[in-house]
Design an enzyme around this catalytic site. Structure first.
Site, PDB file in Angstrom:
ATOM      1  N   ARG A 195      15.634  30.555  -1.528  1.00 23.90           N
ATOM      2  CA  ARG A 195      14.239  30.905  -1.787  1.00 23.90           C
ATOM      3  C   ARG A 195      13.501  29.921  -2.674  1.00 23.90           C
ATOM      4  O   ARG A 195      12.382  29.511  -2.376  1.00 23.90           O
ATOM      5  CB  ARG A 195      14.141  32.278  -2.486  1.00 23.90           C
ATOM      6  CG  ARG A 195      14.156  33.454  -1.589  1.00 23.90           C
ATOM      7  CD  ARG A 195      14.872  34.576  -2.288  1.00 23.90           C
ATOM      8  NE  ARG A 195      16.248  34.180  -2.469  1.00 23.90           N
ATOM      9  CZ  ARG A 195      17.181  34.343  -1.526  1.00 23.90           C
ATOM     10  NH1 ARG A 195      16.886  34.960  -0.444  1.00 23.90           N
ATOM     11  NH2 ARG A 195      18.426  33.920  -1.709  1.00 23.90           N
ATOM     12  N   THR A 196      14.114  29.571  -3.790  1.00 21.53           N
ATOM     13  CA  THR A 196      13.372  28.779  -4.780  1.00 21.53           C
ATOM     14  C   THR A 196      13.025  27.408  -4.198  1.00 21.53           C
ATOM     15  O   THR A 196      11.869  26.976  -4.244  1.00 21.53           O
ATOM     16  CB  THR A 196      14.216  28.630  -6.067  1.00 21.53           C
ATOM     17  OG1 THR A 196      14.647  29.931  -6.468  1.00 21.53           O
ATOM     18  CG2 THR A 196      13.411  27.996  -7.176  1.00 21.53           C
TER      19      THR A 196
END
Ligand code: CP
Length: 306
Positions: free
Chosen positions: A51-52
């Site tokens: 995600r990041t």
């Protein structure tokens, strides 16, 4: 150090946090705003991420900038012994902003000390994950209509979970009532409880994820037991599945309750929760895109509204 770096959530004032929430709202309405023309962003991920990294990279793409970087440090010269200092100094020659995840606590702070290029900490060991906290705050604000006076229950790995450490610190402005639910081995570290005491933040501690706690929460923030931080694999095996949220446990929960999780999840949330309208973790990850657009612009000192 570049003063526009974001290393710790404690670098942000209340006013700055509220400003970034407004900026994220703007980007939610205008996600494809080409204001990074000519800018190059370096994403240096010494630790795994889905995600990041992808939301930061999507944010740069949607804003019209360019990306260089790596998702696996084994493909870089750090595998030949190049120091972090040299890597940061080299990358600074090429980019306008560095976004870095590293397994060592303090690595992001160290990076800011060896370059004038702004650095965003995308997670340093068990220490901090400030961009995650900003998207968590945005998610809480969007779903509750406010940040203040909320009953927030943090569950799981409170010892190694950097997202709960950053969230706890950010909430110092907003008078939360925290409940820490963790087994003896993974309790909230003493320094964060001391932080609560110093800032007048109420908290209780429990090893039992009880009906009472669930039914009196506005936010339940589940966390994964951080296998990669354990030195003793047997200890990990003993504690890894102690807390699992199931749909049946939510029957008498507050109507406004939202379930958050920074993800990835392993067994902390049963998939039968996913279709409950109180499950918010996938939208939370989507909010990360808008918040990271805001954080990139802030680090580069670009005003999206011109
Ligand atoms: N929430 C979070 O940091 O996810 P990733 O590890 O996939 O980036």
């Amino acid at each position: 150090m570049n003063q526009h770096s974001l290393v710790s959530i404690s670098d942000l004032s209340e006013e700055k946090i509220l400003h970034l929430l407004e900026q994220a709202r703007y980007f939610e309405e205008h996600p494809n705003h080409k204001i990074l023309d000519g800018k190059v962003v370096g994403t240096l991920f010494f630790e795994p991420s889905t995600r990041t990294r992808l939301s930061f990279e999507t944010a740069v793409n949607r804003l019209g900038g360019r990306i260089i970087g790596f998702a696996d440090a084994n493909t870089t010269s750090s595998s030949k012994g190049e120091t972090l200092k040299d890597t940061i100094k080299m990358v600074s020659n090429y980019v306008d902003l560095i976004i870095m995840r590293h397994h060592l606590e303090g690595a992001a702070r160290y990076a800011t000390e060896v370059t004038e290029t702004p650095v965003i900490n995308a997670g340093d060991g068990a220490n901090q994950h400030p961009s995650q906290t900003m998207l968590d705050l945005y998610s809480i604000y969007k779903t509750q209509g406010r940040l203040d006076n909320l009953d927030i229950t943090l569950v799981g790995d409170l010892k190694y979970g950097r997202t709960v450490h950053s969230l706890l610190m950010a909430m110092k402005y907003f008078k939360p009532r925290f409940r820490f639910v963790a087994c003896e081995e993974l309790q909230m570290p003493r320094e964060y409880k001391k932080f609560c005491d110093q800032h007048g933040i109420q908290y209780t501690e429990s090893t039992d994820f009880s009906e009472d706690i669930i039914n009196s929460s506005d936010i339940i923030y589940m966390t994964r037991v951080q296998r990669e931080r354990f030195t003793d694999r047997n200890e990990y095996e003993r504690v890894k599945d102690l807390y699992t949220l199931r749909n049946s446990m939510l029957s008498n929960s507050r109507p406004n309750l939202k379930i958050l999780h920074p993800l990835p999840r392993v067994n902390e949330i049963n998939p039968d929760v996913d279709d409950n309208p109180k499950a918010y973790y996938f939208q939370q990850a989507q909010n990360g895109l808008y918040m990271r657009e805001a954080l990139i612009c802030d680090a580069l000192q670009i005003n999206p509204k011109g």
